[in-house]
Design a protein around this motif. Structure first.
Motif, PDB file in Angstrom:
ATOM      1  N   MET A 100       0.842  -1.192   0.000  1.00 50.28           N
ATOM      2  CA  MET A 100       0.000   0.000   0.000  1.00 50.28           C
ATOM      3  C   MET A 100       0.878   1.242   0.000  1.00 50.28           C
ATOM      4  N   LYS A 101       0.595   2.151  -0.946  1.00 50.85           N
ATOM      5  CA  LYS A 101       1.360   3.379  -0.997  1.00 50.85           C
ATOM      6  C   LYS A 101       1.105   4.208   0.257  1.00 50.85           C
ATOM      7  N   LEU A 102       2.154   4.909   0.682  1.00 52.17           N
ATOM      8  CA  LEU A 102       2.057   5.686   1.916  1.00 52.17           C
ATOM      9  C   LEU A 102       0.949   6.734   1.824  1.00 52.17           C
ATOM     10  N   LEU A 103       0.845   7.435   0.683  1.00 50.66           N
ATOM     11  CA  LEU A 103      -0.169   8.465   0.523  1.00 50.66           C
ATOM     12  C   LEU A 103      -1.567   7.871   0.599  1.00 50.66           C
ATOM     13  N   HIS A 104      -1.772   6.727  -0.083  1.00 51.82           N
ATOM     14  CA  HIS A 104      -3.079   6.077  -0.066  1.00 51.82           C
ATOM     15  C   HIS A 104      -3.424   5.584   1.331  1.00 51.82           C
ATOM     16  N   ALA A 105      -2.435   5.040   2.039  1.00 48.48           N
ATOM     17  CA  ALA A 105      -2.668   4.546   3.395  1.00 48.48           C
ATOM     18  C   ALA A 105      -3.036   5.694   4.334  1.00 48.48           C
ATOM     19  N   ASN A 106      -2.317   6.806   4.217  1.00 54.28           N
ATOM     20  CA  ASN A 106      -2.624   7.961   5.063  1.00 54.28           C
ATOM     21  C   ASN A 106      -4.024   8.502   4.787  1.00 54.28           C
ATOM     22  N   LEU A 107      -4.412   8.523   3.510  1.00 53.75           N
ATOM     23  CA  LEU A 107      -5.752   8.983   3.152  1.00 53.75           C
ATOM     24  C   LEU A 107      -6.817   8.080   3.773  1.00 53.75           C
ATOM     25  N   THR A 108      -6.585   6.768   3.696  1.00 55.02           N
ATOM     26  CA  THR A 108      -7.554   5.824   4.247  1.00 55.02           C
ATOM     27  C   THR A 108      -7.666   5.972   5.763  1.00 55.02           C
ATOM     28  N   LEU A 109      -6.527   6.050   6.460  1.00 54.61           N
ATOM     29  CA  LEU A 109      -6.541   6.187   7.919  1.00 54.61           C
ATOM     30  C   LEU A 109      -7.195   7.501   8.341  1.00 54.61           C
ATOM     31  N   PHE A 110      -6.888   8.567   7.632  1.00 54.35           N
ATOM     32  CA  PHE A 110      -7.484   9.870   7.930  1.00 54.35           C
ATOM     33  C   PHE A 110      -8.997   9.815   7.738  1.00 54.35           C
ATOM     34  N   THR A 111      -9.440   9.162   6.682  1.00 55.24           N
ATOM     35  CA  THR A 111     -10.879   9.049   6.415  1.00 55.24           C
ATOM     36  C   THR A 111     -11.578   8.228   7.484  1.00 55.24           C
ATOM     37  N   ILE A 112     -10.902   7.180   7.985  1.00 56.65           N
ATOM     38  CA  ILE A 112     -11.482   6.372   9.066  1.00 56.65           C
ATOM     39  C   ILE A 112     -11.802   7.253  10.269  1.00 56.65           C
ATOM     40  N   GLY A 113     -10.832   8.063  10.697  1.00 56.69           N
ATOM     41  CA  GLY A 113     -11.059   8.939  11.834  1.00 56.69           C
ATOM     42  C   GLY A 113     -12.140   9.966  11.576  1.00 56.69           C
ATOM     43  N   LEU A 114     -12.152  10.536  10.360  1.00 59.84           N
ATOM     44  CA  LEU A 114     -13.106  11.594  10.032  1.00 59.84           C
ATOM     45  C   LEU A 114     -14.538  11.066  10.009  1.00 59.84           C
ATOM     46  N   VAL A 115     -14.789   9.991   9.241  1.00 60.40           N
ATOM     47  CA  VAL A 115     -16.164   9.499   9.116  1.00 60.40           C
ATOM     48  C   VAL A 115     -16.633   8.821  10.393  1.00 60.40           C
ATOM     49  N   SER A 116     -15.700   8.265  11.164  1.00 60.93           N
ATOM     50  CA  SER A 116     -16.082   7.675  12.440  1.00 60.93           C
ATOM     51  C   SER A 116     -16.608   8.743  13.388  1.00 60.93           C
ATOM     52  N   MET A 117     -15.912   9.883  13.472  1.00 64.05           N
ATOM     53  CA  MET A 117     -16.361  10.971  14.339  1.00 64.05           C
ATOM     54  C   MET A 117     -17.669  11.569  13.838  1.00 64.05           C
ATOM     55  N   LEU A 118     -17.760  11.832  12.520  1.00 63.15           N
ATOM     56  CA  LEU A 118     -19.003  12.377  11.968  1.00 63.15           C
ATOM     57  C   LEU A 118     -20.158  11.394  12.150  1.00 63.15           C
ATOM     58  N   GLY A 119     -19.880  10.118  11.925  1.00 62.77           N
ATOM     59  CA  GLY A 119     -20.922   9.099  12.087  1.00 62.77           C
ATOM     60  C   GLY A 119     -21.434   9.033  13.513  1.00 62.77           C
ATOM     61  N   GLN A 120     -20.527   9.135  14.489  1.00 60.03           N
ATOM     62  CA  GLN A 120     -20.949   9.140  15.893  1.00 60.03           C
ATOM     63  C   GLN A 120     -21.886  10.305  16.174  1.00 60.03           C
ATOM     64  N   VAL A 121     -21.520  11.496  15.715  1.00 59.44           N
ATOM     65  CA  VAL A 121     -22.345  12.684  15.959  1.00 59.44           C
ATOM     66  C   VAL A 121     -23.724  12.502  15.342  1.00 59.44           C
ATOM     67  N   VAL A 122     -23.768  12.031  14.101  1.00 64.97           N
ATOM     68  CA  VAL A 122     -25.042  11.857  13.399  1.00 64.97           C
ATOM     69  C   VAL A 122     -25.929  10.858  14.120  1.00 64.97           C
ATOM     70  N   ILE A 123     -25.377   9.706  14.462  1.00 64.57           N
ATOM     71  CA  ILE A 123     -26.205   8.633  15.019  1.00 64.57           C
ATOM     72  C   ILE A 123     -26.642   8.954  16.446  1.00 64.57           C
ATOM     73  N   VAL A 124     -25.784   9.626  17.228  1.00 67.35           N
ATOM     74  CA  VAL A 124     -26.171   9.984  18.598  1.00 67.35           C
ATOM     75  C   VAL A 124     -27.289  11.016  18.581  1.00 67.35           C
ATOM     76  N   ARG A 125     -27.231  11.951  17.636  1.00 60.93           N
ATOM     77  CA  ARG A 125     -28.308  12.946  17.533  1.00 60.93           C
ATOM     78  C   ARG A 125     -29.623  12.285  17.131  1.00 60.93           C
ATOM     79  N   GLU A 126     -29.563  11.309  16.239  1.00 56.56           N
ATOM     80  CA  GLU A 126     -30.787  10.586  15.862  1.00 56.56           C
ATOM     81  C   GLU A 126     -31.327   9.769  17.030  1.00 56.56           C
ATOM     82  N   LEU A 127     -30.448   9.140  17.783  1.00 57.45           N
ATOM     83  CA  LEU A 127     -30.882   8.378  18.952  1.00 57.45           C
ATOM     84  C   LEU A 127     -31.518   9.288  19.992  1.00 57.45           C
TER      85      LEU A 127
END
Length: 762
Positions: free
Chosen positions: A1-28
């Motif tokens: 895995m290229k370093l740039l692609h890996a960093n993009l994937t890891l960064f996206t994991i953190g970003l969508v995980s945090m956004l997803g938590q906010v969205v789902i907790v507000r719906e709950l």
């Protein structure tokens, strides 16, 4: 895995995980009527679910090249389906409109909506991080940054960005469904950039964008499942406001719970009785809830001015204009001044004195609202009243029967009130009116004479009504409910009302949790002195008991290290550090909230600082990995010492309630996050993990998440409501002290000494 692609994937994991938590907790929050217990269970379940995902398949070494990209798409679809499910959860479980679902149905809904999302994020990090560290082993020369510590830092940086984005979205009034669709679109970006076959991910992104175009209509349609006569719905930083209209009656809902309706008489009951205590009313202060008619009724007493503070600007800007004219007209009166600010912050900053203060805040059923019913807040109100000024608020009660917990909750508030006011009147009803002042009147005929002199028109207040409310026998019944019980004074640092509120809510599904309170009498004022002595003895006993508990926690946790192999020791240590860090984050957030209000933009920045600290801590340790001596056992001691100092400062601040500066609390949060991630990075660099770095991913990351989940539930539900902020930090310090047992060159005596030092200081 290229370093740039890996960093993009890891960064996206953190970003969508945090956004997803906010969205789902507000719906709950909306699906379960704003009950704060659901927030805590949701965050805890998310962390446990992510831990399960990170630990599943931990021995597997190879994965499909695009497996993590497919998981992103599954996450996007699952997030939308979870919202769809929660909007119609009452229909799915055949619930009765306006009532709570059975407890098992609520837990099932919680699990169905959160567990798949959390699991997907956990397993995605595991796969990506293993590919990330595997690149080092296969490269002809080690590439800078290919380590678990760096992967963790990049993921935390994504979480930091996600927290900031969620704050900006809330501040700009973006609807929750729209945020979820933006999150889904972000999930498609790694596939579009890194996959060889980009058509699938591009097509998915186009479908998301098309859905985004119709999000407003879709949002209104889905909300109408719960409110068929829906006129308006709007997500705000403080909850979802919905308005329905039926046969000329408007009903306003906050998080699906009825806030007020336009044909009720609650505003008349709340306003007239306190105002009739005074011969003339000059200046009135309404702290929240004024658009339900409270301001309109207060104007009937011909005051010189009315100041109305409202935390949520959407109620003034969006809801008030669609309400009946009789509720809008008072706000056009020149005597009425509206202040969009936190009520407590307004009181702290104003020097004006008021004749009447009406607290229209929601009941103290959460840590957020408890701050309007504490001894510190009542003292602040007293300082802003004139010599004969009156304070009033409403509490849920009962005309005939009070349960023990309801009596304790109300008594803890009354005690807090009596510490500032000489005279307190409890006027019973399903909703009890509490009036406080220095010398209250009890003459119903006098009140009626004042009512007639002011030429007030009312649907409910009459001569008979006033005699009924001030009937001595009815008031004695209320007083009898509370004398033979003991309850601590409700305060900022020990929000005991929150604990009772949780138990009262659970009793709706498990009635045996509560019992009928026996008869008693608190008509005599000397009960406060007697109970103050009990309170002092109770606090002294609690201090001794918690001190012993700290020693036991440190000793028991420390002894576990003695019987575990090195790798399991590291997992246990990471669990404890994460638990302490998450617990301390909660304490600092609550400390800020108590003194500075629920200003979501500031809270978002504080969360961002915590995540920034996590990214910085892991990055710094990873950069120092070239210094092999750094990762001796001495390094572990350095991290433990830093964390102990961090907790000690926070504990002293909590004990003295001395921190009011958001920046200072932000620095402590940054330090806390840095300590947690630095310890994670330190463990990942130890020799027994470096032999095969891929084997460190699942155990350490899963332990980190599980510790955070355990602390979220334990600290929020039990520690803070039960023993207060300062003693909670003492327990967290004991948890960190137990790590000293892991460091071989430090014996039990030094560990014991360090624990005693922390407990004594806090």
């Amino acid at each position: 895995m290229k370093l740039l692609h890996a960093n993009l994937t890891l960064f996206t994991i953190g970003l969508v995980s945090m956004l997803g938590q906010v969205v789902i907790v507000r719906e709950l929050s909306v699906a379960f009527y704003g009950v704060e217990l659901i927030y805590i269970l949701a965050l805890g379940l998310w962390l446990f679910g992510s831990a399960a995902g990170a630990y599943t398949g931990r021995r597997r070494q190879r994965y499909h090249e695009y497996g993590h990209l497919i998981v992103f798409v599954l996450f996007a679809v699952s997030l939308f389906l979870a919202i769809f499910f929660l909007r119609g959860i009452s229909i799915v479980f055949a619930g009765i409109k306006g009532t709570y679902l059975p407890f098992y149905a609520q837990l099932a809904g919680l699990f169905i909506s959160i567990a798949p999302l959390a699991f997907l994020m956990g397993i995605t990090f595991q796969w990506t991080a293993k590919k990330y560290v595997f690149s080092t082993a296969t490269a002809s020369a080690p590439s800078e940054g290919y380590s678990l510590a760096k992967a963790y830092a990049v993921e935390c940086a994504g979480g930091m960005t996600g927290g900031l984005a969620a704050t900006v979205f809330m501040a700009t009034g973006m609807q929750n469904l729209t945020v979820s669709l933006l999150c889904a679109f972000i999930c498609c970006i790694p596939g579009i950039i890194t996959a060889k076959c980009k058509v699938f991910f591009a097509l998915t992104a186009m479908i998301v964008l098309l859905t985004l175009f119709f999000s407003s209509s879709l949002n209104h349609w889905m909300t109408s499942w719960k409110h068929p006569e829906l006129v308006l719905t709007k997500d705000t930083p403080y909850g979802r406001i919905s308005v329905s209209k039926l046969y000329g009656q408007y009903s306003v809902f906050e998080n699906n719970a009825l806030y007020f309706e336009t044909e009720g008489v609650g505003a008349e009951e709340f306003t007239h009785l306190p105002c009739l205590q005074l011969e003339t009313v000059h200046d009135v202060l309404v702290l929240g809830g004024g658009i339900d008619g409270t301001v309109a009724e207060a104007l009937k007493h011909h005051p010189s001015s009315i100041t109305y503070t409202e935390l949520n600007p959407a109620l003034i800007d969006d809801i008030l204009p669609i309400l009946p004219e009789q509720l809008q007209m008072p706000f056009n009166d020149q005597r009425v001044k509206v202040k969009v600010t936190d009520p407590r912050v307004f009181l702290e900053n104003t020097q004006k004195k008021f004749d009447v203060i009406l607290i229209g805040a929601p009941e103290p059923d959460s840590a957020q609202t408890n701050r309007f019913y504490s001894k510190e807040f009542f003292s602040l109100c007293k300082s802003r009243l004139t010599e004969k000024g009156v304070l009033a608020f409403r509490l849920r009660a009962g005309d005939a029967i009070w349960t023990t917990e309801l009596a304790k909750r109300n008594l803890s508030i009354v005690r807090a009130l009596e510490m500032s006011f000489d005279s307190v009147a409890l006027l019973p009803g399903v909703t009890m009116l509490v009036v406080a002042g220095n010398a209250l009147e009890n003459n119903a005929d006098l009140f009626w004479a004042r009512f007639q002199a002011r030429k007030i028109e009312s649907l409910i207040v009459s001569r008979q009504y006033l005699h009924y409310m001030y009937d001595k026998n009815r008031r004695a019944d209320v007083q009898r409910e509370m004398l033979n019980i003991n309850a601590p004074v409700n305060s900022d640092s020990r929000p005991v009302c929150y604990r009772y509120a949780i138990k009262i809510w659970l009793s709706k599904f498990f009635p045996t949790l509560l019992s009928k309170q026996g008869a008693a009498d608190i008509s005599k004022k000397d009960h406060l002195n007697k109970d103050s002595a009990w309170q002092l003895r109770s606090e002294q006993d609690s201090a001794l008991g918690i001190s012993l508990l700290c020693i036991l926690v440190a000793g028991a946790s420390g002894m576990i290290f003695r019987i575990l192999p090195p790798t399991t020791q590291d997992m246990w240590g990471m669990f404890l550090v994460s638990a302490a860090g998450t617990g301390l984050e909660g304490v600092l957030m609550l400390l800020y909230q108590v003194h500075n209000g629920v200003i979501y933009q500031d809270i978002g920045l504080l969360v961002m600082l915590f995540m920034t600290g996590m990214a910085a801590g892991a990055w710094a340790v990873e950069k120092l990995s070239a210094l092999q001596r750094m990762f001796s056992r001495t390094a572990g001691m350095a991290f433990v010492t830093s964390f102990l100092l961090n907790i000690s400062i926070a504990g002293i601040a909590a004990g003295f309630s001395g921190i009011r500066n958001a920046l200072l609390i932000g620095l402590l949060l940054f330090w806390t996050g840095a300590n947690v991630s630095a310890y994670f990075a330190y463990l990942s660099q130890l020799p027994h993990w470096q032999q095969d770095a891929k084997k460190a991913v699942s155990p350490l990351y899963a332990s980190d998440l599980a510790g955070g989940g355990a602390a979220t539930i334990a600290v929020s539900l039990f520690a803070v409501p039960g023993i207060g902020l300062a003693w909670t930090t003492a327990i967290l310090a004991a948890v960190i002290v137990s790590l000293l047992f892991k460091e071989k060159q430090y014996g039990g005596f030094r560990s014991f000494s360090a624990l005693c030092w922390i407990v004594t200081n806090i």
